[in-house]
Design a protein around this motif. Structure first.
Motif, PDB file in Angstrom:
ATOM      1  N   UNK A 162      -5.629  51.844  73.818  1.00  0.00           N
ATOM      2  CA  UNK A 162      -4.173  51.767  73.843  1.00  0.00           C
ATOM      3  C   UNK A 162      -3.659  53.182  74.117  1.00  0.00           C
ATOM      4  N   UNK A 163      -3.283  53.431  75.366  1.00  0.00           N
ATOM      5  CA  UNK A 163      -2.904  54.782  75.769  1.00  0.00           C
ATOM      6  C   UNK A 163      -1.529  55.191  75.252  1.00  0.00           C
ATOM      7  N   UNK A 164      -0.861  54.300  74.565  1.00  0.00           N
ATOM      8  CA  UNK A 164       0.450  54.624  74.007  1.00  0.00           C
ATOM      9  C   UNK A 164       0.411  54.809  72.495  1.00  0.00           C
ATOM     10  N   UNK A 165      -0.793  54.740  71.913  1.00  0.00           N
ATOM     11  CA  UNK A 165      -0.903  54.815  70.463  1.00  0.00           C
ATOM     12  C   UNK A 165      -2.111  55.649  70.065  1.00  0.00           C
ATOM     13  N   UNK A 166      -1.873  56.680  69.256  1.00  0.00           N
ATOM     14  CA  UNK A 166      -2.946  57.540  68.774  1.00  0.00           C
ATOM     15  C   UNK A 166      -3.258  57.241  67.319  1.00  0.00           C
ATOM     16  N   UNK A 167      -4.522  57.434  66.941  1.00  0.00           N
ATOM     17  CA  UNK A 167      -4.891  57.251  65.546  1.00  0.00           C
ATOM     18  C   UNK A 167      -4.783  58.568  64.794  1.00  0.00           C
ATOM     19  N   UNK A 168      -5.197  58.578  63.554  1.00  0.00           N
ATOM     20  CA  UNK A 168      -5.046  59.762  62.712  1.00  0.00           C
ATOM     21  C   UNK A 168      -5.867  60.946  63.211  1.00  0.00           C
ATOM     22  N   UNK A 169      -6.911  60.679  63.980  1.00  0.00           N
ATOM     23  CA  UNK A 169      -7.745  61.749  64.507  1.00  0.00           C
ATOM     24  C   UNK A 169      -7.248  62.270  65.857  1.00  0.00           C
ATOM     25  N   UNK A 170      -6.149  61.695  66.351  1.00  0.00           N
ATOM     26  CA  UNK A 170      -5.596  62.131  67.630  1.00  0.00           C
ATOM     27  C   UNK A 170      -6.239  61.477  68.830  1.00  0.00           C
ATOM     28  N   UNK A 171      -7.027  60.424  68.593  1.00  0.00           N
ATOM     29  CA  UNK A 171      -7.642  59.680  69.682  1.00  0.00           C
ATOM     30  C   UNK A 171      -6.874  58.382  69.929  1.00  0.00           C
ATOM     31  N   UNK A 172      -7.112  57.784  71.085  1.00  0.00           N
ATOM     32  CA  UNK A 172      -6.435  56.538  71.395  1.00  0.00           C
ATOM     33  C   UNK A 172      -6.908  55.424  70.466  1.00  0.00           C
ATOM     34  N   UNK A 173      -5.967  54.618  70.021  1.00  0.00           N
ATOM     35  CA  UNK A 173      -6.315  53.446  69.227  1.00  0.00           C
ATOM     36  C   UNK A 173      -6.910  52.379  70.145  1.00  0.00           C
ATOM     37  N   UNK A 174      -7.474  51.368  69.527  1.00  0.00           N
ATOM     38  CA  UNK A 174      -8.002  50.237  70.283  1.00  0.00           C
ATOM     39  C   UNK A 174      -7.036  49.066  70.265  1.00  0.00           C
ATOM     40  N   UNK A 175      -6.903  48.428  71.423  1.00  0.00           N
ATOM     41  CA  UNK A 175      -6.352  47.079  71.455  1.00  0.00           C
ATOM     42  C   UNK A 175      -7.548  46.151  71.285  1.00  0.00           C
ATOM     43  N   UNK A 176      -7.430  45.184  70.396  1.00  0.00           N
ATOM     44  CA  UNK A 176      -8.559  44.320  70.076  1.00  0.00           C
ATOM     45  C   UNK A 176      -8.171  42.861  70.289  1.00  0.00           C
ATOM     46  N   UNK A 177      -8.995  42.159  71.056  1.00  0.00           N
ATOM     47  CA  UNK A 177      -8.721  40.766  71.384  1.00  0.00           C
ATOM     48  C   UNK A 177      -9.827  39.894  70.794  1.00  0.00           C
ATOM     49  N   UNK A 178      -9.483  39.231  69.698  1.00  0.00           N
ATOM     50  CA  UNK A 178     -10.425  38.421  68.947  1.00  0.00           C
ATOM     51  C   UNK A 178     -10.651  37.072  69.645  1.00  0.00           C
ATOM     52  N   UNK A 179     -11.683  36.330  69.237  1.00  0.00           N
ATOM     53  CA  UNK A 179     -11.925  35.011  69.846  1.00  0.00           C
ATOM     54  C   UNK A 179     -10.715  34.094  69.805  1.00  0.00           C
ATOM     55  N   UNK A 180      -9.932  34.158  68.711  1.00  0.00           N
ATOM     56  CA  UNK A 180      -8.771  33.271  68.624  1.00  0.00           C
ATOM     57  C   UNK A 180      -7.609  33.728  69.504  1.00  0.00           C
ATOM     58  N   UNK A 181      -7.786  34.845  70.219  1.00  0.00           N
ATOM     59  CA  UNK A 181      -6.771  35.277  71.178  1.00  0.00           C
ATOM     60  C   UNK A 181      -6.703  34.314  72.358  1.00  0.00           C
ATOM     61  N   UNK A 182      -7.853  33.665  72.647  1.00  0.00           N
ATOM     62  CA  UNK A 182      -7.832  32.612  73.652  1.00  0.00           C
ATOM     63  C   UNK A 182      -8.476  32.966  74.982  1.00  0.00           C
ATOM     64  N   UNK A 183      -9.323  34.024  75.006  1.00  0.00           N
ATOM     65  CA  UNK A 183     -10.027  34.353  76.250  1.00  0.00           C
ATOM     66  C   UNK A 183     -11.518  34.346  75.993  1.00  0.00           C
ATOM     67  N   UNK A 184     -12.245  33.543  76.773  1.00  0.00           N
ATOM     68  CA  UNK A 184     -13.696  33.452  76.681  1.00  0.00           C
ATOM     69  C   UNK A 184     -14.259  33.609  78.083  1.00  0.00           C
ATOM     70  N   UNK A 185     -14.982  34.692  78.336  1.00  0.00           N
ATOM     71  CA  UNK A 185     -15.385  35.051  79.693  1.00  0.00           C
ATOM     72  C   UNK A 185     -16.199  33.979  80.398  1.00  0.00           C
ATOM     73  N   UNK A 186     -17.260  33.479  79.769  1.00  0.00           N
ATOM     74  CA  UNK A 186     -18.169  32.588  80.486  1.00  0.00           C
ATOM     75  C   UNK A 186     -17.500  31.304  80.972  1.00  0.00           C
ATOM     76  N   UNK A 187     -16.798  30.552  80.112  1.00  0.00           N
ATOM     77  CA  UNK A 187     -16.131  29.352  80.626  1.00  0.00           C
ATOM     78  C   UNK A 187     -15.008  29.664  81.618  1.00  0.00           C
TER      79      UNK A 187
END
Length: 249
Positions: free
Chosen positions: A152-177
């Motif tokens: 997430x290039x618009x959000x930094x964590x406490x260490x000054x690094x970029x935070x992660x955007x995280x997409x869990x299984x219930x987000x609704x995207x499954x690559x193989x199918x």
């Protein structure tokens, strides 16, 4: 014990995609027995520019090692990665499911990668990874999931690094199918299918062949729940799903 630690470090660097070129520098640094040390290395990657032309991305890696409480026992603590002298991020290591050199580059260029990890959904700024299922404590909010992550290039964590955007299984995207909906030749052969899915999961832009015989480039966009196709000039393509797959949904 010291030799065992050195061999472990060499194997770890090779596994992470740094090869064996750093072995001599690693041996020299370990022999100095300092509390901390750094090793730098650069790499070039082929890239497509916005105008479709072929270009090169330069990536600098600064590998940071620390000495543990054991005498002369070192571990890779973090890697600072800089893309084209313009954007950088420091990735923490040692949790058991670390990003490789290529995955770090892909993350910095905005791609998503697929990881199995122990996650705490309440900790927005930290990705916890481990291969030890038994370390997950009941009621801790942690569980093992297979997720997509991107920076997430618009959000930094406490260490000054970029935070992660995280997409869990219930987000609704499954690559193989999702990939199986499209007329891609490589999906017919089990080995080629596995290689394609694995490469896309590492955040790569992967070449494939449509059933029409046309070569295409493929990228995964979990955030928008889609597969993006490009022609060989890297212009976006609208590839329709296979009719038989759509009728079977």
């Amino acid at each position: 014990m010291e030799n065992n630690n050195l061999e472990f470090l060499k194997k770890n660097l090779k596994f992470l995609g740094f090869g064996t070129s750093l072995n001599a520098a690693l041996e020299a640094k370990v022999s100095e027995r300092q509390e901390f040390f750094k090793i730098g290395v650069s790499a070039d990657f082929n890239s497509r520019q916005k105008d479709g032309s072929q270009g090169r991305d330069k990536v600098n890696y600064e590998l940071n090692f620390s000495r543990s409480s054991k005498p002369y026992h070192y571990f890779l603590d973090s890697v600072k990665v800089t893309l084209n002298d313009q954007i950088q991020n420091t990735f923490s290591y040692g949790k058991g499911n670390d990003v490789t050199a290529k995955e770090a580059y892909n993350l910095l260029r905005g791609a998503s990668i697929h990881k199995k990890a122990i996650l705490n959904r309440q900790m927005d700024n930290k990705l916890l990874t481990s291969g030890e299922v038994g370390q997950v404590k009941e009621g801790s909010g942690e569980k093992i999931e297979s997720i997509w992550i991107k920076l997430d290039f618009e959000k930094l964590n406490e260490q000054g690094n970029f935070s992660y955007k995280k997409f869990y299984p219930d987000y609704g995207f499954n690559l193989e199918p999702e990939l199986s909906r499209f007329p891609i030749k490589e999906l017919v052969n089990a080995q080629e299918r596995e290689m394609l899915i694995s490469s896309l999961g590492r955040g790569n832009t992967q070449m494939a062949t449509l059933e029409t015989g046309h070569s295409v480039m493929i990228e995964v966009d979990p955030e928008n729940k889609k597969i993006q196709f490009y022609d060989m000039d890297f212009k976006k393509l609208d590839v329709l799903p296979s009719l038989s797959q759509e009728l079977g949904r």
